[in-house]
Design a protein around this motif. Structure first.
Motif, PDB file in Angstrom:
ATOM      1  N   THR A  66      76.889  19.257  33.146  1.00 46.58           N
ATOM      2  CA  THR A  66      76.389  17.939  32.737  1.00 46.58           C
ATOM      3  C   THR A  66      77.354  17.276  31.769  1.00 46.58           C
ATOM      4  N   LEU A  67      77.838  18.057  30.803  1.00 51.65           N
ATOM      5  CA  LEU A  67      78.795  17.506  29.838  1.00 51.65           C
ATOM      6  C   LEU A  67      80.055  17.026  30.543  1.00 51.65           C
ATOM      7  N   ASN A  68      80.584  17.861  31.438  1.00 47.17           N
ATOM      8  CA  ASN A  68      81.802  17.497  32.174  1.00 47.17           C
ATOM      9  C   ASN A  68      81.622  16.220  32.973  1.00 47.17           C
ATOM     10  N   GLU A  69      80.477  16.087  33.630  1.00 48.39           N
ATOM     11  CA  GLU A  69      80.207  14.904  34.461  1.00 48.39           C
ATOM     12  C   GLU A  69      80.155  13.630  33.623  1.00 48.39           C
ATOM     13  N   ARG A  70      79.656  13.740  32.403  1.00 49.23           N
ATOM     14  CA  ARG A  70      79.418  12.551  31.584  1.00 49.23           C
ATOM     15  C   ARG A  70      80.545  12.238  30.605  1.00 49.23           C
ATOM     16  N   MET A  71      81.546  13.108  30.521  1.00 47.59           N
ATOM     17  CA  MET A  71      82.664  12.880  29.599  1.00 47.59           C
ATOM     18  C   MET A  71      83.431  11.618  29.977  1.00 47.59           C
ATOM     19  N   VAL A  72      83.847  10.857  28.978  1.00 44.89           N
ATOM     20  CA  VAL A  72      84.685   9.681  29.215  1.00 44.89           C
ATOM     21  C   VAL A  72      86.041  10.144  29.738  1.00 44.89           C
ATOM     22  N   THR A  73      86.602  11.155  29.087  1.00 43.92           N
ATOM     23  CA  THR A  73      87.864  11.743  29.526  1.00 43.92           C
ATOM     24  C   THR A  73      87.536  13.048  30.241  1.00 43.92           C
ATOM     25  N   LYS A  74      87.736  13.085  31.533  1.00 41.56           N
ATOM     26  CA  LYS A  74      87.418  14.284  32.305  1.00 41.56           C
ATOM     27  C   LYS A  74      88.404  15.389  31.958  1.00 41.56           C
ATOM     28  N   ARG A 100      69.224  33.180  33.727  1.00 35.19           N
ATOM     29  CA  ARG A 100      70.096  33.813  32.743  1.00 35.19           C
ATOM     30  C   ARG A 100      71.580  33.533  32.977  1.00 35.19           C
ATOM     31  N   ARG A 101      71.933  32.988  34.132  1.00 32.50           N
ATOM     32  CA  ARG A 101      73.338  32.646  34.385  1.00 32.50           C
ATOM     33  C   ARG A 101      73.694  31.275  33.832  1.00 32.50           C
ATOM     34  N   LYS A 102      72.675  30.520  33.454  1.00 34.17           N
ATOM     35  CA  LYS A 102      72.873  29.147  32.984  1.00 34.17           C
ATOM     36  C   LYS A 102      72.881  29.121  31.448  1.00 34.17           C
ATOM     37  N   VAL A 103      73.863  28.427  30.884  1.00 40.22           N
ATOM     38  CA  VAL A 103      73.971  28.277  29.440  1.00 40.22           C
ATOM     39  C   VAL A 103      73.550  26.857  29.067  1.00 40.22           C
ATOM     40  N   GLU A 104      72.677  26.749  28.062  1.00 37.76           N
ATOM     41  CA  GLU A 104      72.204  25.450  27.615  1.00 37.76           C
ATOM     42  C   GLU A 104      72.771  25.135  26.240  1.00 37.76           C
ATOM     43  N   ILE A 105      73.126  23.877  26.029  1.00 42.25           N
ATOM     44  CA  ILE A 105      73.739  23.443  24.780  1.00 42.25           C
ATOM     45  C   ILE A 105      72.880  22.326  24.188  1.00 42.25           C
ATOM     46  N   ASN A 106      72.610  22.444  22.895  1.00 43.47           N
ATOM     47  CA  ASN A 106      71.832  21.439  22.158  1.00 43.47           C
ATOM     48  C   ASN A 106      72.604  20.992  20.931  1.00 43.47           C
ATOM     49  N   ILE A 107      72.370  19.762  20.520  1.00 43.80           N
ATOM     50  CA  ILE A 107      72.917  19.292  19.249  1.00 43.80           C
ATOM     51  C   ILE A 107      71.988  19.782  18.135  1.00 43.80           C
ATOM     52  N   THR A 108      72.552  20.183  17.021  1.00 44.78           N
ATOM     53  CA  THR A 108      71.762  20.663  15.892  1.00 44.78           C
ATOM     54  C   THR A 108      71.424  19.504  14.958  1.00 44.78           C
ATOM     55  N   VAL A 109      70.548  19.756  14.000  1.00 45.72           N
ATOM     56  CA  VAL A 109      70.219  18.745  12.992  1.00 45.72           C
ATOM     57  C   VAL A 109      71.485  18.372  12.225  1.00 45.72           C
ATOM     58  N   GLN A 110      72.288  19.385  11.902  1.00 48.37           N
ATOM     59  CA  GLN A 110      73.558  19.133  11.205  1.00 48.37           C
ATOM     60  C   GLN A 110      74.485  18.274  12.070  1.00 48.37           C
ATOM     61  N   GLY A 111      74.492  18.544  13.374  1.00 49.81           N
ATOM     62  CA  GLY A 111      75.305  17.752  14.301  1.00 49.81           C
ATOM     63  C   GLY A 111      74.833  16.316  14.382  1.00 49.81           C
ATOM     64  N   GLU A 112      73.512  16.117  14.412  1.00 49.61           N
ATOM     65  CA  GLU A 112      72.942  14.762  14.439  1.00 49.61           C
ATOM     66  C   GLU A 112      73.342  13.989  13.190  1.00 49.61           C
ATOM     67  N   SER A 113      73.253  14.659  12.045  1.00 46.71           N
ATOM     68  CA  SER A 113      73.591  14.023  10.774  1.00 46.71           C
ATOM     69  C   SER A 113      75.076  13.648  10.721  1.00 46.71           C
ATOM     70  N   ALA A 114      75.932  14.587  11.115  1.00 47.54           N
ATOM     71  CA  ALA A 114      77.377  14.323  11.124  1.00 47.54           C
ATOM     72  C   ALA A 114      77.704  13.202  12.104  1.00 47.54           C
ATOM     73  N   LEU A 115      77.034  13.197  13.248  1.00 46.61           N
ATOM     74  CA  LEU A 115      77.285  12.170  14.256  1.00 46.61           C
ATOM     75  C   LEU A 115      76.906  10.784  13.738  1.00 46.61           C
ATOM     76  N   SER A 116      75.854  10.692  12.953  1.00 49.23           N
ATOM     77  CA  SER A 116      75.467   9.403  12.364  1.00 49.23           C
ATOM     78  C   SER A 116      76.584   8.869  11.470  1.00 49.23           C
ATOM     79  N   GLU A 117      77.198   9.756  10.687  1.00 50.27           N
ATOM     80  CA  GLU A 117      78.318   9.342   9.836  1.00 50.27           C
ATOM     81  C   GLU A 117      79.520   8.929  10.692  1.00 50.27           C
ATOM     82  N   MET A 118      79.767   9.676  11.765  1.00 45.37           N
ATOM     83  CA  MET A 118      80.876   9.343  12.661  1.00 45.37           C
ATOM     84  C   MET A 118      80.642   7.997  13.336  1.00 45.37           C
ATOM     85  N   ASP A 119      79.377   7.713  13.675  1.00 45.78           N
ATOM     86  CA  ASP A 119      79.044   6.429  14.306  1.00 45.78           C
ATOM     87  C   ASP A 119      79.495   5.264  13.434  1.00 45.78           C
TER      88      ASP A 119
END
Length: 148
Positions: A66-74, A100-119
């Motif tokens: 999903t991440l690969n498909e949605r990346m601006v830079t492939k 169990r073969r699938k790996v899931e990735i989530n943004i953390t609270v710390q990631g959300e906070s840092a992303l707000s500053e980056m925005d």
């Protein structure tokens, strides 16, 4: 941006070549300004893109595909990008309970906070890049770019 002046030539460049060179120079300028805006936050443009994608999932996990498909830079090194974001505490990775073969990735609270500053930094960079354009200019430019 005067192409001939930047590449230091007095020769008239054919319009097709000039256009490609011009687009390359603009891309370089955009990357330079955006990268500089993110530097204090310790993330790359690609890592920033991953964080934005994960935020857009609204709490639902994403997998590497999903991440690969949605990346601006492939790119093929999404795993490495995620690994670096895990080390920063911005995302976490877990094995899908139902597959169990699938790996899931989530943004953390710390990631959300840092992303707000980056925005904020990215908004300022965007304003700097587009300060000479009207809304009409940007609309016309997007119409032209859509032709690609």
């Amino acid at each position: 941006m005067n192409v001939e002046k930047i590449i230091k030539t007095e020769t008239q460049i054919p319009i097709a070549s000039r256009t490609i060179i011009h687009l390359s120079l603009v891309e370089g300028k955009i990357n330079e300004i955006m990268t500089t805006a993110l530097k204090p936050h310790g993330v790359s443009l690609q890592q920033f893109n991953v964080l934005r994608i994960l935020r857009g999932q609204k709490g639902k996990p994403a997998n590497l595909s999903t991440l690969n498909e949605r990346m601006v830079t492939k790119m093929s090194n999404t795993t490495r990008l995620v690994d670096k974001l895990i080390l920063k505490g911005y995302v976490d990775r877990m094995v899908c309970p139902s597959n169990r073969r699938k790996v899931e990735i989530n943004i953390t609270v710390q990631g959300e906070s840092a992303l707000s500053e980056m925005d904020t930094a990215m908004k300022e960079a965007q304003e700097k890049l587009l300060k000479n354009f009207t809304v009409e200019d940007l609309t016309a430019l997007n119409v032209l770019l859509d032709k690609f």
